[in-house]
Design a protein around this motif. Sequence first.
Motif, mmCIF file in Angstrom:
data_model
loop_
_atom_site.group_PDB
_atom_site.id
_atom_site.type_symbol
_atom_site.label_atom_id
_atom_site.label_comp_id
_atom_site.label_asym_id
_atom_site.label_seq_id
_atom_site.Cartn_x
_atom_site.Cartn_y
_atom_site.Cartn_z
ATOM 1 N N PHE A 160 96.685 58.724 64.261
ATOM 2 C CA PHE A 160 97.287 58.361 65.730
ATOM 3 C C PHE A 160 97.277 56.277 65.173
ATOM 4 C CE2 PHE A 160 97.837 56.764 70.046
ATOM 5 C CZ PHE A 160 99.107 57.254 70.418
ATOM 6 N N VAL A 161 98.578 55.809 65.874
ATOM 7 C CA VAL A 161 98.738 54.352 65.896
ATOM 8 C C VAL A 161 97.937 53.830 67.393
ATOM 9 C CG1 VAL A 161 99.961 52.393 65.353
ATOM 10 C CG2 VAL A 161 100.074 54.312 63.990
ATOM 11 N N PHE A 162 96.686 54.111 67.027
ATOM 12 C CA PHE A 162 95.828 53.384 68.689
ATOM 13 C C PHE A 162 96.480 52.215 68.973
ATOM 14 C CE2 PHE A 162 92.995 56.321 67.291
ATOM 15 C CZ PHE A 162 93.044 56.903 68.481
ATOM 16 N N ASP A 163 96.697 52.055 70.350
ATOM 17 C CA ASP A 163 97.068 50.206 70.627
ATOM 18 C C ASP A 163 95.925 49.057 70.723
ATOM 19 O OD1 ASP A 163 99.074 50.970 71.723
ATOM 20 O OD2 ASP A 163 98.882 51.064 74.002
ATOM 21 N N LYS A 164 94.412 50.254 70.485
ATOM 22 C CA LYS A 164 93.225 49.625 70.734
ATOM 23 C C LYS A 164 92.054 50.223 69.966
ATOM 24 C CE LYS A 164 94.358 45.993 74.300
ATOM 25 N NZ LYS A 164 93.837 45.318 75.983
ATOM 26 N N ILE A 165 91.062 49.594 69.277
ATOM 27 C CA ILE A 165 89.952 50.402 68.590
ATOM 28 C C ILE A 165 89.239 49.717 69.028
ATOM 29 C CG2 ILE A 165 89.025 51.256 66.368
ATOM 30 C CD1 ILE A 165 91.603 51.386 65.200
ATOM 31 N N PHE A 166 87.881 50.349 70.170
ATOM 32 C CA PHE A 166 86.579 49.281 70.870
ATOM 33 C C PHE A 166 85.829 49.753 69.435
ATOM 34 C CE2 PHE A 166 90.096 49.701 73.283
ATOM 35 C CZ PHE A 166 89.949 48.573 74.138
ATOM 36 N N ALA A 167 84.244 49.421 69.452
ATOM 37 C CA ALA A 167 82.975 49.499 68.559
ATOM 38 C C ALA A 167 82.084 49.443 69.267
ATOM 39 C CB ALA A 167 83.112 49.625 67.405
ATOM 40 N N ASP A 168 81.241 49.895 69.426
ATOM 41 C CA ASP A 168 80.114 49.222 69.725
ATOM 42 C C ASP A 168 79.054 50.170 68.774
ATOM 43 O OD1 ASP A 168 78.103 47.886 71.351
ATOM 44 O OD2 ASP A 168 77.671 49.031 72.416
ATOM 45 N N ILE A 169 78.971 49.478 67.856
ATOM 46 C CA ILE A 169 77.689 50.290 66.515
ATOM 47 C C ILE A 169 76.683 48.717 65.972
ATOM 48 C CG2 ILE A 169 77.717 51.080 64.532
ATOM 49 C CD1 ILE A 169 80.164 51.709 64.592
ATOM 50 N N GLY A 170 75.801 48.969 66.232
ATOM 51 C CA GLY A 170 74.340 48.491 66.108
ATOM 52 C C GLY A 170 73.681 47.326 66.656
ATOM 53 N N LYS A 224 81.826 45.048 63.004
ATOM 54 C CA LYS A 224 81.217 45.400 63.382
ATOM 55 C C LYS A 224 81.431 47.529 62.179
ATOM 56 C CE LYS A 224 79.835 45.067 67.610
ATOM 57 N NZ LYS A 224 78.867 44.388 67.860
ATOM 58 N N LEU A 225 82.836 47.620 62.321
ATOM 59 C CA LEU A 225 83.232 48.723 61.880
ATOM 60 C C LEU A 225 83.013 48.073 59.832
ATOM 61 C CD1 LEU A 225 86.467 50.235 63.468
ATOM 62 C CD2 LEU A 225 83.698 51.317 62.969
ATOM 63 N N GLU A 226 82.378 46.851 59.289
ATOM 64 C CA GLU A 226 83.020 46.770 57.928
ATOM 65 C C GLU A 226 84.698 46.609 57.086
ATOM 66 O OE1 GLU A 226 78.922 47.783 55.791
ATOM 67 O OE2 GLU A 226 79.630 49.495 56.518
ATOM 68 N N TYR A 227 85.502 46.472 58.331
ATOM 69 C CA TYR A 227 86.690 46.668 57.230
ATOM 70 C C TYR A 227 86.914 45.118 56.759
ATOM 71 C CZ TYR A 227 92.124 45.589 58.366
ATOM 72 O OH TYR A 227 92.460 45.331 57.920
ATOM 73 N N ASN A 228 86.156 43.994 57.139
ATOM 74 C CA ASN A 228 86.065 43.140 55.770
ATOM 75 C C ASN A 228 85.732 43.527 54.494
ATOM 76 O OD1 ASN A 228 83.888 43.059 57.425
ATOM 77 N ND2 ASN A 228 83.122 41.006 56.890
ATOM 78 N N LYS A 229 84.838 44.113 54.569
ATOM 79 C CA LYS A 229 84.515 44.840 53.415
ATOM 80 C C LYS A 229 85.264 45.330 52.448
ATOM 81 C CE LYS A 229 79.457 44.954 53.993
ATOM 82 N NZ LYS A 229 78.675 45.782 54.253
#
Length: 792
Positions: free
Chosen positions: A370-380, A8-13
């Motif tokens: 900050f180094v987060f434990d988890k990052i959540f994304a609800d996009i699109g 969702k964050l387009e990290y793979n790109k």
Amino acid sequence: MKNNYLEKLEYNKILEILSNFCNTNQGKEICLKILPSNNYDDVKQSLDKTNEAISLLYRNRVPPISEISDIESTTKILEAYGTLGIKDLLNLANIFKISNNLKDYFFVEHIEPSEFPILNNIFSSLYSNNSVVEKISKSIIDENTIDDSASKTLQSIRKKQRNIVQDIKDKLNNILHSSSNAKYIQENVVTIRNNRYVIPVKEEYRSMIKGFIHDVSSSGSTVFIEPISVFELNNEYNDLKIEENIEIEKILQDLSKLFYPYVNELKLDVANISNLDFIFAKAKYTRSINGNIPNLNTDKIIVLNNAKHPLLDQNTAVPISLSLGQDFNTLVITGPNTGGKTVTLKTVGLLTCMACSGLGIPADSSSSIFVFDKIFADIGDNQSIADSLSTFSSHMSNIVNIIDNCNENSLVLVDELGSGTDPIEGAALAISILEYIEKAQALTIATTHYQELKKYALMTKGFENASVEFDLKTLSPTFKLLVGVPGKSNAFEISKHLGLNSKIIDNAKSKLNDTDIHFEELLKNIYDNKISIEKEKEEISKKLENISKLEANLKQDNEDLIAKRKEIINNAKIEARKILLDAKEESNQIIKSLEDLKESVNVDTTKNMNSLRNELNKKIKDISLEKDSNFSNNKVTLDLLDKDTDVFVKSLHSKGKIISKPSRDNDILVQVGDLKISVSINDIEILNTKKDTSKVNNSRVNVSGISKSKNVSSEINVIGLNVEEATFAIDKFLDDCSLAKLETVHIIHGKGTGKLREGIHKFLKTNPHVKSFRLGTFGEGEMGVTVVTLKY
């Protein structure tokens, strides 16, 4: 972090782009598999590796990493003491060769390994064996050929083969060119069939040439016959081919044995080369986006200054600045559906993931993650026909998962919270969800167009509003984030610009209640004031930056003038000492000549000569570069210092003229040649017509030298020039600075693509005036400025 959130964050790109900076398949595989880490120490070490690689790229060329083969199956053969093929041997030798080249790259004279402790550990672990590489290169020509010199036996066999082949060809050529056989031959050429030399004969004359038929052409008109006369020679040649293959197998076995002791070293080399390829790919990618290594914090805050989305054009993308976790934990971005809100949401999430993967981010170096434990994304929009999920249902399924799994060290990013259902219920549900996440102490950024969320964020502690600036003239967002300002829908204004009937718009306004109207007016005032304040802040920042530069330049000019003044004094004293030394030498020669004529010179004369020489020695000894000149002991009084009075400046050994009255600090302005200089009244001596000034140094050389250092700027701006133009200008600039004795100068080249900076650094390495150079630090221009120290 789950892969669906990363997608969702387009990290793979980002990973795909990153992998293109690798030179090995192993490095590309590492790039495509990396995930953001939630361990602070791991993230810090990964960022430190990237930072060291970036610094090394500026200090040196790109490391000589080239493609390496997968040696897993090859090492298994070695471990079983088997024999490798030619290609496998070349691949293993290539690994040793690359390792050696990398060590030569890192361990060079102008690089101190201790400055790069992490990379030093990797480069030091590389193993190379030049003797093995040399043996392989001498024995193997290419993937299909063993060199004759690989063994004496092979050399002898191939020599015999060449002799036999020549005999065969001679006999066959005799048959081909025989007049009696001319009509039988299809073509005058010797060829090979079934590893035997043959000649082409016309089919109807096949019986005229005695021998063995080995092949027939596809048309049937030609038969390939081995004449009986070469039968034995062909047999002998084939026997030699068998001997050759046996000898090659022995050679390959001997060459394979060279690698038996180094299986572990080969595996380690492949791992290190792949790792270096990956690390430098991160460095090269960071440079390509004009990125910086962010700071890591343990305070659970995100600070992004002038951050850009890495997948946008970095030359045109509008930067955003925000902080989260300091004054508020939840940021609500409101406004029309123009795209700017979602870009901001993705930028924050993507840059955080990149930093936690050891990548630099396109933001100022003052940014902090900050180094987060988890990052959540609800996009699109994730509606699914197969699963019978509507837009609202799909969003709510993600929200349920986020709420069930988020904690105080989580980052939550939600786009269009509460959309896809009844606006009143959706707004109430959105507020309730944000309240729950805020109580869980997670950091949250949510986008929405609900007015209720704007009001809630205005009145609730821990919440803050933000919006994306919208240009009503172009009906498009400027993508500039305004933190602290709720977004306006601008529905009426946009509709009016698009040509909607004004009566319809007026009717729509009349249907709004007074509370909504007053709230929209309040938002408009806040919005307009924020825009005005932002512009004023930008102008003030630019003025403060210019003032800082002027202050730094004035300070540098003053320091240069003081240094030049000391240098002029010392030079004058050195010159005076030289004159006296020359005089002493001359007097010694005269006295020596007189002593040789003792019979014509009496004793008293000799004593007088020696006395004169001793007095001269004493004068030379009294001249010290650490003491001020003492031409006069006359004390200067204030009443004698009138304008246009001729004076002698002792520190400069030069005459001048007073052009102002003394200041409170007893400093006075004196014209010395072309230079106006402020000096202490204790540094001057009043001249009169009777005073002998023949020994005063009136040379304009020193004055012009001071003028030179005063007029030469300590910096040069070459932004906009190509490398050739820039180096030409810098060459002249360094000559002038060297003449002016400037110790440190600044070259402003900008960040850009880095090509201009690389070309300038390459030129500086060879310039004779340059002692050392470095990139600017914070406040000096960072990667857009190179600070050069000159040598003397």
